[in-house]
Design a protein around this motif. Structure first.
Motif, PDB file in Angstrom:
ATOM      1  N   CYS A   1       0.832  -1.195   0.000  1.00  0.00           N
ATOM      2  CA  CYS A   1       0.000   0.000   0.000  1.00  0.00           C
ATOM      3  C   CYS A   1       0.872   1.253   0.000  1.00  0.00           C
ATOM      4  CB  CYS A   1      -0.912   0.016   1.225  1.00  0.00           C
ATOM      5  SG  CYS A   1      -2.054  -1.355   1.283  1.00  0.00           S
ATOM      6  N   GLN A   2       0.370   2.288  -0.652  1.00  0.00           N
ATOM      7  CA  GLN A   2       1.048   3.578  -0.661  1.00  0.00           C
ATOM      8  C   GLN A   2       0.113   4.655  -0.111  1.00  0.00           C
ATOM      9  OE1 GLN A   2       0.710   2.074  -3.972  1.00  0.00           O
ATOM     10  NE2 GLN A   2       2.520   0.855  -3.616  1.00  0.00           N
ATOM     11  N   VAL A   3       0.708   5.646   0.529  1.00  0.00           N
ATOM     12  CA  VAL A   3      -0.044   6.814   0.982  1.00  0.00           C
ATOM     13  C   VAL A   3       0.600   8.055   0.390  1.00  0.00           C
ATOM     14  CG1 VAL A   3      -0.885   5.806   3.125  1.00  0.00           C
ATOM     15  CG2 VAL A   3       1.297   6.941   3.123  1.00  0.00           C
ATOM     16  N   PHE A   4      -0.216   9.054   0.119  1.00  0.00           N
ATOM     17  CA  PHE A   4       0.259  10.288  -0.495  1.00  0.00           C
ATOM     18  C   PHE A   4      -0.281  11.480   0.273  1.00  0.00           C
ATOM     19  CE2 PHE A   4      -0.120   7.073  -3.774  1.00  0.00           C
ATOM     20  CZ  PHE A   4       1.144   7.092  -4.341  1.00  0.00           C
ATOM     21  N   ASN A   5       0.573  12.455   0.518  1.00  0.00           N
ATOM     22  CA  ASN A   5       0.205  13.727   1.123  1.00  0.00           C
ATOM     23  C   ASN A   5      -0.255  14.636  -0.017  1.00  0.00           C
ATOM     24  OD1 ASN A   5       0.296  16.388   2.092  1.00  0.00           O
ATOM     25  ND2 ASN A   5       1.892  15.879   3.562  1.00  0.00           N
ATOM     26  N   ILE A   6      -1.447  15.200   0.099  1.00  0.00           N
ATOM     27  CA  ILE A   6      -2.000  16.072  -0.937  1.00  0.00           C
ATOM     28  C   ILE A   6      -1.989  17.514  -0.422  1.00  0.00           C
ATOM     29  CG2 ILE A   6      -3.950  16.481  -2.484  1.00  0.00           C
ATOM     30  CD1 ILE A   6      -2.728  13.682  -2.790  1.00  0.00           C
ATOM     31  N   PHE A   7      -1.011  18.292  -0.877  1.00  0.00           N
ATOM     32  CA  PHE A   7      -0.879  19.718  -0.562  1.00  0.00           C
ATOM     33  C   PHE A   7      -0.932  20.020   0.933  1.00  0.00           C
ATOM     34  CE2 PHE A   7      -2.825  19.781  -4.871  1.00  0.00           C
ATOM     35  CZ  PHE A   7      -1.691  20.215  -5.538  1.00  0.00           C
ATOM     36  N   ASN A   8      -0.443  19.112   1.754  1.00  0.00           N
ATOM     37  CA  ASN A   8      -0.379  19.283   3.204  1.00  0.00           C
ATOM     38  C   ASN A   8      -1.751  19.570   3.824  1.00  0.00           C
ATOM     39  OD1 ASN A   8       1.457  18.894   5.204  1.00  0.00           O
ATOM     40  ND2 ASN A   8       1.921  21.058   5.478  1.00  0.00           N
TER      41      ASN A   8
ATOM     42  N   CYS B   1      -8.178  17.310   5.752  1.00  0.00           N
ATOM     43  CA  CYS B   1      -8.354  18.038   7.007  1.00  0.00           C
ATOM     44  C   CYS B   1      -9.270  19.236   6.760  1.00  0.00           C
ATOM     45  CB  CYS B   1      -6.999  18.501   7.538  1.00  0.00           C
ATOM     46  SG  CYS B   1      -5.896  17.137   7.976  1.00  0.00           S
ATOM     47  N   ASP B   2      -9.665  19.893   7.830  1.00  0.00           N
ATOM     48  CA  ASP B   2     -10.621  20.988   7.715  1.00  0.00           C
ATOM     49  C   ASP B   2     -10.006  22.314   7.295  1.00  0.00           C
ATOM     50  OD1 ASP B   2     -12.708  19.311   8.428  1.00  0.00           O
ATOM     51  OD2 ASP B   2     -12.361  19.643  10.563  1.00  0.00           O
ATOM     52  N   SER B   3      -8.687  22.459   7.394  1.00  0.00           N
ATOM     53  CA  SER B   3      -8.069  23.720   6.993  1.00  0.00           C
ATOM     54  C   SER B   3      -6.717  23.461   6.326  1.00  0.00           C
ATOM     55  CB  SER B   3      -7.893  24.646   8.206  1.00  0.00           C
ATOM     56  OG  SER B   3      -7.039  24.041   9.145  1.00  0.00           O
ATOM     57  N   TYR B   4      -6.216  24.452   5.651  1.00  0.00           N
ATOM     58  CA  TYR B   4      -4.959  24.354   4.920  1.00  0.00           C
ATOM     59  C   TYR B   4      -3.786  24.206   5.893  1.00  0.00           C
ATOM     60  CZ  TYR B   4      -1.187  25.501   1.748  1.00  0.00           C
ATOM     61  OH  TYR B   4      -0.033  25.469   1.022  1.00  0.00           O
ATOM     62  N   ASN B   5      -2.802  23.404   5.534  1.00  0.00           N
ATOM     63  CA  ASN B   5      -1.599  23.153   6.335  1.00  0.00           C
ATOM     64  C   ASN B   5      -1.914  22.516   7.691  1.00  0.00           C
ATOM     65  OD1 ASN B   5       0.646  23.573   4.851  1.00  0.00           O
ATOM     66  ND2 ASN B   5       1.008  25.665   5.548  1.00  0.00           N
ATOM     67  N   ALA B   6      -3.002  21.807   7.798  1.00  0.00           N
ATOM     68  CA  ALA B   6      -3.378  21.190   9.067  1.00  0.00           C
ATOM     69  C   ALA B   6      -2.943  19.731   9.155  1.00  0.00           C
ATOM     70  CB  ALA B   6      -4.888  21.280   9.257  1.00  0.00           C
ATOM     71  N   LEU B   7      -2.439  19.168   8.074  1.00  0.00           N
ATOM     72  CA  LEU B   7      -2.080  17.758   8.047  1.00  0.00           C
ATOM     73  C   LEU B   7      -0.778  17.504   8.793  1.00  0.00           C
ATOM     74  CD1 LEU B   7      -2.865  14.979   6.908  1.00  0.00           C
ATOM     75  CD2 LEU B   7      -1.465  15.504   4.918  1.00  0.00           C
ATOM     76  N   VAL B   8      -0.811  16.543   9.728  1.00  0.00           N
ATOM     77  CA  VAL B   8       0.368  16.177  10.495  1.00  0.00           C
ATOM     78  C   VAL B   8       0.913  14.825  10.042  1.00  0.00           C
ATOM     79  CG1 VAL B   8       1.232  15.656  12.814  1.00  0.00           C
ATOM     80  CG2 VAL B   8      -0.449  17.480  12.496  1.00  0.00           C
ATOM     81  N   ASN B   9       0.016  13.847   9.779  1.00  0.00           N
ATOM     82  CA  ASN B   9       0.454  12.500   9.435  1.00  0.00           C
ATOM     83  C   ASN B   9      -0.581  11.838   8.526  1.00  0.00           C
ATOM     84  OD1 ASN B   9       2.050  10.176   9.488  1.00  0.00           O
ATOM     85  ND2 ASN B   9       0.943   9.349  11.242  1.00  0.00           N
ATOM     86  N   VAL B  10      -0.088  10.996   7.597  1.00  0.00           N
ATOM     87  CA  VAL B  10      -0.953  10.204   6.713  1.00  0.00           C
ATOM     88  C   VAL B  10      -0.557   8.753   6.862  1.00  0.00           C
ATOM     89  CG1 VAL B  10      -1.707   9.809   4.338  1.00  0.00           C
ATOM     90  CG2 VAL B  10      -0.983  12.080   5.034  1.00  0.00           C
ATOM     91  N   GLU B  11      -1.535   7.857   7.056  1.00  0.00           N
ATOM     92  CA  GLU B  11      -1.248   6.431   7.125  1.00  0.00           C
ATOM     93  C   GLU B  11      -2.392   5.637   6.527  1.00  0.00           C
ATOM     94  OE1 GLU B  11      -1.336   4.748  11.207  1.00  0.00           O
ATOM     95  OE2 GLU B  11      -1.915   6.778  11.807  1.00  0.00           O
ATOM     96  N   VAL B  12      -2.126   4.393   6.161  1.00  0.00           N
ATOM     97  CA  VAL B  12      -3.154   3.502   5.654  1.00  0.00           C
ATOM     98  C   VAL B  12      -3.435   2.454   6.720  1.00  0.00           C
ATOM     99  CG1 VAL B  12      -1.512   2.011   4.440  1.00  0.00           C
ATOM    100  CG2 VAL B  12      -3.875   2.050   3.721  1.00  0.00           C
ATOM    101  N   ILE B  13      -4.711   2.162   6.948  1.00  0.00           N
ATOM    102  CA  ILE B  13      -5.102   1.190   7.965  1.00  0.00           C
ATOM    103  C   ILE B  13      -6.011   0.143   7.337  1.00  0.00           C
ATOM    104  CG2 ILE B  13      -4.851   2.798   9.892  1.00  0.00           C
ATOM    105  CD1 ILE B  13      -7.897   3.118   9.869  1.00  0.00           C
ATOM    106  N   GLN B  14      -6.112  -1.002   8.002  1.00  0.00           N
ATOM    107  CA  GLN B  14      -7.016  -2.064   7.549  1.00  0.00           C
ATOM    108  C   GLN B  14      -8.443  -1.634   7.793  1.00  0.00           C
ATOM    109  OE1 GLN B  14      -5.297  -5.202   6.806  1.00  0.00           O
ATOM    110  NE2 GLN B  14      -7.118  -5.704   5.634  1.00  0.00           N
ATOM    111  N   ALA B  15      -9.286  -1.767   6.797  1.00  0.00           N
ATOM    112  CA  ALA B  15     -10.686  -1.363   6.943  1.00  0.00           C
ATOM    113  C   ALA B  15     -11.534  -2.532   7.385  1.00  0.00           C
ATOM    114  CB  ALA B  15     -11.216  -0.815   5.636  1.00  0.00           C
TER     115      ALA B  15
END
Length: 124
Positions: free
Chosen positions: A58-65, A110-124
């Motif tokens: 699996c891959q995860v991608f940060n989209i514009f923070n 996230c709800d606002s710009y530059n609010a992203l701290v971490n991205v991960e993939v989890i089992q659904a």
């Protein structure tokens, strides 16, 4: 008194029974097909749990923070999990994307710009 031509349009009782049997047969085929489809769909879901997320490439991608996306190359159920921060009083919260299967993409933001701290993939 009966009309001479009224019997021409009336079906024979055996033909009526034949039509009802054909309708019942068609209904039985539809029910059997639906049951078989449900069985195969259930078997596919059970098989999906055999591959854990960490082994499904699996891959995860940060989209514009601000958001994130996950996708997997092997058949597994997965979803993206974001850790976001809120300002002016800093507190962290989590956002989850919809559960997806295999190469389908799970997106969240996230709800606002530059609010992203971490991205991960989890089992659904």
């Amino acid at each position: 008194m009966r009309d001479q031509h009224s019997d021409v349009f009336r079906q024979h009782p055996i033909q009526e029974v034949g039509m009802l049997s054909a309708k019942r047969l068609a209904a039985s085929v539809v029910v059997a097909t639906a049951a078989a489809g449900t069985m195969f769909a259930t078997a596919g879901v059970a098989q999906a749990d055999d591959v854990p997320v960490w082994a499904a490439n699996c891959q995860v991608f940060n989209i514009f923070n601000t958001g994130g996306m996950s996708t997997c190359q092997l058949p597994t159920w997965h979803q993206v999990k974001l850790t976001c921060i809120a300002w002016p009083v800093p507190f962290t919260y989590w956002k989850y994307g919809p559960a997806q299967y295999g190469t389908n993409q799970s997106w969240a933001s996230c709800d606002s710009y530059n609010a992203l701290v971490n991205v991960e993939v989890i089992q659904a």
